[in-house]
Enzyme design. Structure first.
Site, PDB file in Angstrom:
ATOM      1  N   VAL A  62     -20.015   0.819  -5.003  1.00 54.64           N
ATOM      2  CA  VAL A  62     -20.868  -0.536  -4.880  1.00 54.64           C
ATOM      3  C   VAL A  62     -21.337  -0.633  -4.048  1.00 54.64           C
ATOM      4  CG1 VAL A  62     -19.457  -2.314  -3.258  1.00 54.64           C
ATOM      5  CG2 VAL A  62     -18.140  -0.648  -3.994  1.00 54.64           C
ATOM      6  N   LYS A  95       0.654  -1.323   0.190  1.00 57.23           N
ATOM      7  CA  LYS A  95      -0.404   0.137  -0.005  1.00 57.23           C
ATOM      8  C   LYS A  95       0.739   1.003  -0.343  1.00 57.23           C
ATOM      9  CE  LYS A  95      -4.534   1.446   1.270  1.00 57.23           C
ATOM     10  NZ  LYS A  95      -5.949   0.417  -0.125  1.00 57.23           N
TER      11      LYS A  95
HETATM   12  P1  NAD Z   1     -18.936   5.773  -2.146  1.00 55.00           P
HETATM   13  O1  NAD Z   1     -18.374   7.188  -1.992  1.00 55.00           O
HETATM   14  O2  NAD Z   1     -19.163   5.632  -3.382  1.00 55.00           O
HETATM   15  O3  NAD Z   1     -19.928   5.186  -1.451  1.00 55.00           O
HETATM   16  C1  NAD Z   1     -19.815   5.067   0.120  1.00 55.00           C
HETATM   17  C2  NAD Z   1     -21.630   6.193   0.033  1.00 55.00           C
HETATM   18  O4  NAD Z   1     -21.921   5.838   1.427  1.00 55.00           O
HETATM   19  C3  NAD Z   1     -21.618   6.835   0.042  1.00 55.00           C
HETATM   20  O5  NAD Z   1     -22.917   7.329  -0.626  1.00 55.00           O
HETATM   21  C4  NAD Z   1     -22.208   8.163   1.193  1.00 55.00           C
HETATM   22  O6  NAD Z   1     -22.404   9.126   0.976  1.00 55.00           O
HETATM   23  C5  NAD Z   1     -22.785   6.890   2.186  1.00 55.00           C
HETATM   24  N1  NAD Z   1     -22.199   6.869   3.431  1.00 55.00           N
HETATM   25  C6  NAD Z   1     -20.948   7.544   3.987  1.00 55.00           C
HETATM   26  N2  NAD Z   1     -21.753   7.966   6.106  1.00 55.00           N
HETATM   27  C7  NAD Z   1     -22.710   7.014   5.755  1.00 55.00           C
HETATM   28  C8  NAD Z   1     -23.454   6.762   6.732  1.00 55.00           C
HETATM   29  N3  NAD Z   1     -23.125   7.211   8.036  1.00 55.00           N
HETATM   30  N4  NAD Z   1     -24.263   6.153   6.762  1.00 55.00           N
HETATM   31  C9  NAD Z   1     -24.848   5.868   5.085  1.00 55.00           C
HETATM   32  N5  NAD Z   1     -24.009   6.032   4.745  1.00 55.00           N
HETATM   33  C10 NAD Z   1     -22.888   6.478   4.717  1.00 55.00           C
HETATM   34  O7  NAD Z   1     -17.553   4.516  -2.076  1.00 55.00           O
HETATM   35  P2  NAD Z   1     -17.756   3.236  -2.787  1.00 55.00           P
HETATM   36  O8  NAD Z   1     -16.455   2.825  -3.679  1.00 55.00           O
HETATM   37  O9  NAD Z   1     -18.807   2.738  -3.114  1.00 55.00           O
HETATM   38  O10 NAD Z   1     -16.642   1.734  -1.202  1.00 55.00           O
HETATM   39  C11 NAD Z   1     -17.319   1.911  -0.037  1.00 55.00           C
HETATM   40  C12 NAD Z   1     -16.723   0.598   0.731  1.00 55.00           C
HETATM   41  O11 NAD Z   1     -16.659   0.195   0.659  1.00 55.00           O
HETATM   42  C13 NAD Z   1     -15.779   1.467   1.419  1.00 55.00           C
HETATM   43  O12 NAD Z   1     -15.078   1.533   2.630  1.00 55.00           O
HETATM   44  C14 NAD Z   1     -14.582   0.952   0.419  1.00 55.00           C
HETATM   45  O13 NAD Z   1     -13.377   1.225   1.559  1.00 55.00           O
HETATM   46  C15 NAD Z   1     -15.095   0.275   0.678  1.00 55.00           C
HETATM   47  N6  NAD Z   1     -14.412  -0.473  -0.626  1.00 55.00           N
HETATM   48  C16 NAD Z   1     -14.837  -0.355  -2.072  1.00 55.00           C
HETATM   49  C17 NAD Z   1     -14.605  -0.643  -2.948  1.00 55.00           C
HETATM   50  C18 NAD Z   1     -14.194  -0.721  -4.767  1.00 55.00           C
HETATM   51  O14 NAD Z   1     -14.140  -0.703  -5.585  1.00 55.00           O
HETATM   52  N7  NAD Z   1     -15.162   0.652  -5.138  1.00 55.00           N
HETATM   53  C19 NAD Z   1     -14.083  -2.035  -3.118  1.00 55.00           C
HETATM   54  C20 NAD Z   1     -13.094  -2.346  -1.850  1.00 55.00           C
HETATM   55  C21 NAD Z   1     -13.598  -1.654  -1.107  1.00 55.00           C
END
Ligand code: NAD
Length: 357
Positions: free
Chosen positions: A188, A84
């Site tokens: 996601v 990382k």
């Molecule tokens: P994103 O920022 O697109 O989505 C996160 C969502 O959560 C947003 O809509 C945000 O408004 C919402 N949110 C934040 N705080 C909140 C709360 N207290 N209550 C309800 N909703 C809330 O991010 P993402 O890419 O969808 O990733 C989501 C999670 O998955 C993260 O933890 C990320 O590390 C993990 N992840 C993502 C990927 C990927 O391919 N994008 C891969 C592995 C892990």
């Protein structure tokens, strides 16, 4: 006496192979790359751009995150190690092409031992600039032959991990009629909701962002609940897809579900105590680093040859069988699902290491 945040102590504990600091005054670029383990292959992990109080905090973060990548890739059954990078935000940095190209030069110096990708604070477009100075980068835009946004692949893996968990608890993996609450319908979460609606699940959603709620409702009918009320819903499955550390002493007693399977990273606030709390409540926890490994699988497909999204989705299908294997290991060895996933990931690394000795 050991200081709790002594980076040297943490480094020794985690068994990292190499840690590199980089610094470029002209672009105000400063950060750390940590290579935790390369037994299974080159260390792949995203670059996090974050506001750190000082370089000790950045170091602490990169050591923790790179170790997590070792287990994520191993659990996913792919031949990548764990690494990382973290970059410390600087008020005068421009984060332009020159900045990212300079960063790519530092990555290039590691001779392919570390492959970078996007993470919190970095996006696909930055990978384009990084690629101008190194080939050790994944998650590049489509026009550069990259895998682009991994979220659809990640969400598909979470969906499969959820189905394998349902099979364990309900005897079959059908989600039709199951009440599933998704916390966070960003990238996601929204793709996950798409799969759930298609299968006929009864979906509850919660998000702090109204636009993301609207975009999700465009996929089909869902019940919307206020962000904090998501923990109190009557549901079969809870899918945390927002931030990390939302499963805690405060939230676990409120959950009325039999399965937790979501995409967020590091869902457990306290890896030891929260696992015990979930076991005491008889809630099956699908380990996050196992079922959200679609993103790293997407990078892997890009790294090993010509990227193709169909192959990435196919690569993700193994998450179903690996989840089944993990849940079986947990019940036959009398350990938590989290410990089972870690044990199986470590077993794979140990076996590969023996082959090279
Ligand atoms: P994103 O920022 O697109 O989505 C996160 C969502 O959560 C947003 O809509 C945000 O408004 C919402 N949110 C934040 N705080 C909140 C709360 N207290 N209550 C309800 N909703 C809330 O991010 P993402 O890419 O969808 O990733 C989501 C999670 O998955 C993260 O933890 C990320 O590390 C993990 N992840 C993502 C990927 C990927 O391919 N994008 C891969 C592995 C892990």
């Amino acid at each position: 006496m050991e200081h709790p945040f002594d980076p040297i102590v943490k480094m020794k504990d985690f068994g990292h192979e190499n840690v590199y600091f980089f610094n470029d005054k002209a672009t105000h670029l400063q950060g750390v790359i940590a290579i935790h383990n390369t037994v299974l292959g080159p260390a792949l992990g995203g670059t996090r751009l974050w506001t750190y109080v000082n370089s000790f905090e950045a170091l602490h973060d990169v050591l923790r995150l790179s170790r997590g990548m070792t287990y994520k890739s191993s659990a996913a059954g792919i031949n990548l190690g764990g690494g990382k990078a973290v970059i410390m935000r600087h008020p005068e940095a421009k984060y332009d092409k020159a900045y990212w190209a300079r960063y790519g030069e530092f990555v290039e110096r590691l001779g392919g031992n570390y492959i970078t990708a996007a993470d919190v604070g970095t996006k696909t477009e930055f990978m384009r600039y990084i690629a101008s100075s190194t080939s050790s980068v994944a998650g590049k835009p489509d026009d550069l032959g990259g895998g682009g946004d991994p979220s659809p692949v990640t969400a598909y893996g979470v969906y499969l991990g959820m189905k394998a968990s349902a099979k364990k608890v309900y005897g079959n993996d059908g989600l039709e009629g199951k009440r599933v609450a998704v916390q966070g319908v960003g990238q996601v979460g929204r793709y996950l909701v798409g799969h759930l609606l298609k299968e006929g699940a009864d979906v509850i959603i919660a998000d702090i962002n109204e636009d993301n709620i609207k975009a999700t409702l465009a996929l089909g009918s869902c019940q919307v609940v206020p962000p904090d009320a998501v923990y109190d819903q009557e549901m079969d499955i809870y899918a945390p897809c927002a931030l990390g550390a939302t499963l805690s002493e405060e939230t676990i007693p409120r959950l009325q579900c039999s399965i937790i399977a979501g995409g967020a990273n590091n869902q457990l606030k306290d890896e030891v105590e929260d696992v015990k709390r979930l076991q005491a409540r008889d809630i099956l926890y699908a380990p996050d680093f196992l079922i959200n490994s679609g993103g790293v699988i997407n990078c892997y497909i890009e790294v090993i040859g010509e990227y193709n999204r169909v192959k990435a989705f196919e690569g993700c299908e193994r998450i179903y069988s690996r989840t089944e294997e993990t849940l079986h290991y947990a019940s036959t060895h009398g350990v938590s699902t989290q410990d089972a996933a870690l044990a199986l990931a470590q077993e794979r690394i140990d076996k590969a290491k023996k082959l090279t000795e």
